[in-house]
Design a protein around this motif. Structure first.
Motif, PDB file in Angstrom:
ATOM      1  N   ASN A 176       0.613 -16.700  20.722  1.00  0.00           N
ATOM      2  CA  ASN A 176      -0.120 -17.010  19.498  1.00  0.00           C
ATOM      3  C   ASN A 176      -0.310 -15.800  18.606  1.00  0.00           C
ATOM      4  OD1 ASN A 176      -1.958 -19.627  21.116  1.00  0.00           O
ATOM      5  ND2 ASN A 176      -0.347 -19.841  19.603  1.00  0.00           N
ATOM      6  N   LEU A 177      -0.343 -14.601  19.158  1.00  0.00           N
ATOM      7  CA  LEU A 177      -0.341 -13.413  18.304  1.00  0.00           C
ATOM      8  C   LEU A 177       0.994 -13.279  17.579  1.00  0.00           C
ATOM      9  CD1 LEU A 177      -2.154 -10.856  20.637  1.00  0.00           C
ATOM     10  CD2 LEU A 177      -3.003 -11.717  18.453  1.00  0.00           C
ATOM     11  N   TYR A 178       2.069 -13.724  18.236  1.00  0.00           N
ATOM     12  CA  TYR A 178       3.398 -13.655  17.614  1.00  0.00           C
ATOM     13  C   TYR A 178       3.578 -14.734  16.558  1.00  0.00           C
ATOM     14  CZ  TYR A 178       8.422 -14.225  17.035  1.00  0.00           C
ATOM     15  OH  TYR A 178       9.672 -14.358  16.495  1.00  0.00           O
ATOM     16  N   LEU A 179       3.186 -15.965  16.865  1.00  0.00           N
ATOM     17  CA  LEU A 179       3.486 -17.093  15.981  1.00  0.00           C
ATOM     18  C   LEU A 179       2.513 -17.249  14.828  1.00  0.00           C
ATOM     19  CD1 LEU A 179       4.364 -19.905  18.563  1.00  0.00           C
ATOM     20  CD2 LEU A 179       5.967 -18.703  17.069  1.00  0.00           C
ATOM     21  N   GLN A 180       1.235 -17.003  15.078  1.00  0.00           N
ATOM     22  CA  GLN A 180       0.203 -17.364  14.108  1.00  0.00           C
ATOM     23  C   GLN A 180      -0.062 -16.240  13.109  1.00  0.00           C
ATOM     24  OE1 GLN A 180      -1.230 -20.473  14.111  1.00  0.00           O
ATOM     25  NE2 GLN A 180       0.054 -21.045  15.856  1.00  0.00           N
ATOM     26  N   GLY A 181      -0.475 -16.623  11.914  1.00  0.00           N
ATOM     27  CA  GLY A 181      -0.946 -15.663  10.918  1.00  0.00           C
ATOM     28  C   GLY A 181       0.112 -15.056  10.038  1.00  0.00           C
TER      29      GLY A 181
ATOM     30  N   ALA B   9      -2.757 -10.209   4.566  1.00  0.00           N
ATOM     31  CA  ALA B   9      -3.920  -9.317   4.591  1.00  0.00           C
ATOM     32  C   ALA B   9      -4.975  -9.923   5.504  1.00  0.00           C
ATOM     33  CB  ALA B   9      -4.481  -9.143   3.187  1.00  0.00           C
ATOM     34  N   ALA B  10      -5.671  -9.053   6.251  1.00  0.00           N
ATOM     35  CA  ALA B  10      -6.683  -9.496   7.208  1.00  0.00           C
ATOM     36  C   ALA B  10      -6.127 -10.621   8.093  1.00  0.00           C
ATOM     37  CB  ALA B  10      -7.950  -9.955   6.489  1.00  0.00           C
ATOM     38  N   THR B  11      -4.962 -10.374   8.682  1.00  0.00           N
ATOM     39  CA  THR B  11      -4.253 -11.382   9.472  1.00  0.00           C
ATOM     40  C   THR B  11      -5.104 -11.845  10.648  1.00  0.00           C
ATOM     41  OG1 THR B  11      -2.162 -10.325   8.884  1.00  0.00           O
ATOM     42  CG2 THR B  11      -2.127 -11.892  10.713  1.00  0.00           C
ATOM     43  N   PRO B  12      -5.334 -13.159  10.775  1.00  0.00           N
ATOM     44  CA  PRO B  12      -6.114 -13.651  11.915  1.00  0.00           C
ATOM     45  C   PRO B  12      -5.408 -13.364  13.234  1.00  0.00           C
ATOM     46  CG  PRO B  12      -5.847 -15.339  10.216  1.00  0.00           C
ATOM     47  CD  PRO B  12      -4.924 -14.227   9.862  1.00  0.00           C
ATOM     48  N   ARG B  13      -6.191 -13.340  14.308  1.00  0.00           N
ATOM     49  CA  ARG B  13      -5.633 -12.978  15.610  1.00  0.00           C
ATOM     50  C   ARG B  13      -4.922 -14.124  16.313  1.00  0.00           C
ATOM     51  NH1 ARG B  13      -8.949  -8.273  18.431  1.00  0.00           N
ATOM     52  NH2 ARG B  13      -9.483  -7.099  16.583  1.00  0.00           N
ATOM     53  N   GLY B  14      -5.142 -15.347  15.899  1.00  0.00           N
ATOM     54  CA  GLY B  14      -4.445 -16.454  16.524  1.00  0.00           C
ATOM     55  C   GLY B  14      -4.947 -16.801  17.906  1.00  0.00           C
ATOM     56  N   LEU B  15      -6.195 -16.447  18.216  1.00  0.00           N
ATOM     57  CA  LEU B  15      -6.782 -16.772  19.515  1.00  0.00           C
ATOM     58  C   LEU B  15      -7.935 -17.747  19.321  1.00  0.00           C
ATOM     59  CD1 LEU B  15      -6.884 -13.226  21.131  1.00  0.00           C
ATOM     60  CD2 LEU B  15      -5.149 -14.987  21.396  1.00  0.00           C
TER      61      LEU B  15
ATOM     62  N   TYR C 258       9.902 -19.282  20.815  1.00  0.00           N
ATOM     63  CA  TYR C 258       8.483 -19.204  20.494  1.00  0.00           C
ATOM     64  C   TYR C 258       7.901 -17.811  20.731  1.00  0.00           C
ATOM     65  CZ  TYR C 258       8.825 -24.298  20.542  1.00  0.00           C
ATOM     66  OH  TYR C 258       9.184 -25.606  20.289  1.00  0.00           O
ATOM     67  N   ASN C 259       8.632 -16.976  21.441  1.00  0.00           N
ATOM     68  CA  ASN C 259       8.173 -15.619  21.734  1.00  0.00           C
ATOM     69  C   ASN C 259       9.347 -14.824  22.293  1.00  0.00           C
ATOM     70  OD1 ASN C 259       6.825 -13.270  22.539  1.00  0.00           O
ATOM     71  ND2 ASN C 259       6.208 -14.176  24.487  1.00  0.00           N
ATOM     72  N   PRO C 260       9.875 -13.865  21.526  1.00  0.00           N
ATOM     73  CA  PRO C 260      11.040 -13.112  22.004  1.00  0.00           C
ATOM     74  C   PRO C 260      10.695 -12.060  23.054  1.00  0.00           C
ATOM     75  CG  PRO C 260      10.339 -12.271  19.882  1.00  0.00           C
ATOM     76  CD  PRO C 260       9.469 -13.465  20.169  1.00  0.00           C
ATOM     77  N   MET C 261       9.414 -11.851  23.295  1.00  0.00           N
ATOM     78  CA  MET C 261       8.966 -10.819  24.214  1.00  0.00           C
ATOM     79  C   MET C 261       8.446 -11.443  25.518  1.00  0.00           C
ATOM     80  SD  MET C 261       9.390  -7.893  22.554  1.00  0.00           S
ATOM     81  CE  MET C 261      10.888  -8.553  21.822  1.00  0.00           C
ATOM     82  N   GLY C 262       7.827 -10.602  26.357  1.00  0.00           N
ATOM     83  CA  GLY C 262       7.180 -11.094  27.567  1.00  0.00           C
ATOM     84  C   GLY C 262       7.841 -10.593  28.827  1.00  0.00           C
ATOM     85  N   ARG C 263       6.989 -10.230  29.829  1.00  0.00           N
ATOM     86  CA  ARG C 263       7.479  -9.682  31.092  1.00  0.00           C
ATOM     87  C   ARG C 263       7.197 -10.596  32.281  1.00  0.00           C
ATOM     88  NH1 ARG C 263       4.558  -5.066  29.147  1.00  0.00           N
ATOM     89  NH2 ARG C 263       3.058  -5.366  30.837  1.00  0.00           N
TER      90      ARG C 263
END
Length: 421
Positions: free
Chosen positions: A285-290, A295-301, A325-330
């Motif tokens: 949600n930090l990746y997709l949202q906002g 400016a003042a981008t919401p955190r998406g949480l 939906y998310n190119p990252m992640g471990r």
């Protein structure tokens, strides 16, 4: 990560799962050195370390921190690790959905199962011993390809990790496909009402299917930065009288994080009264949202602190891992915990509980951890304390599932001679 394995079908491998009767010289979060005795998959006793010789079969954890093994309450194994084959454009939720929908006609059961195994074993090697995955019912003539793939993977990995499956029902997929998925062994009904033309009607439909089958639900809920989109509140009122045998989970709940304080208080009270578990999913949600808020981008949480204060069981999950939906992640719960500390302002203890004890509660699993009577699902990690473990995520780990060693990893580092960290 290196793991102790025997051969599994398809070239994948699983752990021998050798039982470990005693863990020696482990450090607890409180800083005590302990020996942990295990029998029949449960912790039988935790005593002060006596420095006794390590017997054959025991595990010497000198230098390791002993923790409850993580549980992943919200994954998408059917999508995981597909980023490189899809090469989707970077974008918001709408772009991710479009990229995935365009790719689904090419999916086969074997392709899905291959990636899902890799993703599940990667999570296991990092310490996750229980995982709940949503699986899309696909549009077209064969909507159950993903279900068949994940049911297969669940069976193949059943001796090393607990896997639960949720039927993710898109708008336009009929009731017959949902019943067929449940008949194949899917555990829960899910969907994303906020993505449909009639959110309230779609929610009623999915809840009705769950009630007909006597199963719980796990809904993608309000994954938007829109304070007026609150199907979470509708869900809370609809399931208020459901029995404990039909557990209810709401994932994302992003809109709640944008609502006014009085609305947040009203909704969180309803969620607590209904006994709904909430899963927040920071990395996706930090990746997709906002993206439309430069400016003042919401955190998406979601409203993490308000939910905790209301007594709601709040878990943290990774959601998507290296897909559109998310190119990252471990596939590491310590990554989720770190983001809960930095982005959601949870304490390290709260964050780690969100990916362990609270995640297990949401998944209706018995308590686990280094306590007498608990299930012996344990993670030993080479760290000086909880903050060090979350911050550094050291690869040196031992993973136990029901008292059996199912994965281990170690690192090797070198620097120019004479330079010491």
């Amino acid at each position: 990560m290196h793991d102790h394995h025997t051969q599994l079908t398809g070239g994948y491998r699983r752990a021998d799962g050798l039982p470990v009767p005693t863990l020696r010289n482990a450090r607890t979060v409180e800083g005590h050195l302990v020996d942990v005795h295990i029998a029949d998959g449960r912790v039988t006793d935790v005593v002060a370390a006596r420095g006794a010789p390590v017997s054959a079969g025991d595990l010497d954890l000198t230098g390791y921190l002993l923790l409850t093994a993580p549980a992943e309450p919200h994954a998408h194994l059917d999508k995981a690790l597909s980023f490189d084959e899809i090469r989707p454009p970077m974008g918001d939720l709408g772009a991710a959905i479009a990229a995935w929908e365009a790719h689904t006609p090419q999916l086969t059961v074997d392709d899905i199962a291959r990636r899902a195994r890799r993703a599940a074993l990667r999570a296991l090697s990092n310490g996750t011993t229980a995982l709940r995955s949503h699986v899309n019912l696909l549009r077209g003539d064969d909507p159950l390809r993903g279900v068949r793939a994940l049911v297969r993977v669940r069976a193949e990995l059943a001796d090393v990790m607990d896997i639960q499956l949720v039927a993710l029902v898109p708008h336009g997929v009929g009731d017959d496909a949902v019943h067929a998925a449940l008949d194949l062994g899917v555990d829960l009904v899910g969907g994303h009402p906020h993505q449909t033309p009639d959110p309230a009607g779609n929610l009623r439909r999915l809840l009705g299917l769950a009630e007909e089958r006597g199963v719980g639900v796990d809904m993608h809920t309000d994954e938007r930065l829109d304070p007026t989109m609150l199907t979470l509140e509708q869900l809370a009122h609809a399931v208020r009288d459901w029995p404990a045998s039909m557990p209810v989970t709401a994932g994302h709940c992003v809109s709640l994080g944008t609502a006014a304080p009085d609305v947040v208080a009203r909704v969180t009270a309803a969620v607590a009264a209904a006994g709904i578990g909430v899963v927040t999913l920071p990395i996706t949600n930090l990746y997709l949202q906002g993206r439309d808020h430069p400016a003042a981008t919401p955190r998406g949480l979601t409203a993490v602190r308000a939910l905790l204060d209301a007594g709601v069981t709040l878990a943290g999950g990774a959601d998507n891992v290296r897909d559109p939906y998310n190119p990252m992640g471990r596939s590491d719960a310590l990554e989720t915990a770190m983001l809960l500390v930095t982005a959601a302002h949870m304490t390290p203890v709260e964050a780690y509980r969100a990916v362990t004890g609270s995640a297990r509660e949401v998944m209706s699993l018995p308590p686990a951890g280094p306590e007498a009577g608990a299930q012996a699902d344990l993670l030993a990690i080479r760290a000086t304390g909880l903050e060090d473990a979350i911050a550094a995520a050291p690869p040196d780990r031992f993973v136990l599932h029901r008292g059996r060693l199912v994965a281990s990893g170690r690192s090797e580092r070198s620097t120019i001679a004479g330079l010491v960290e």
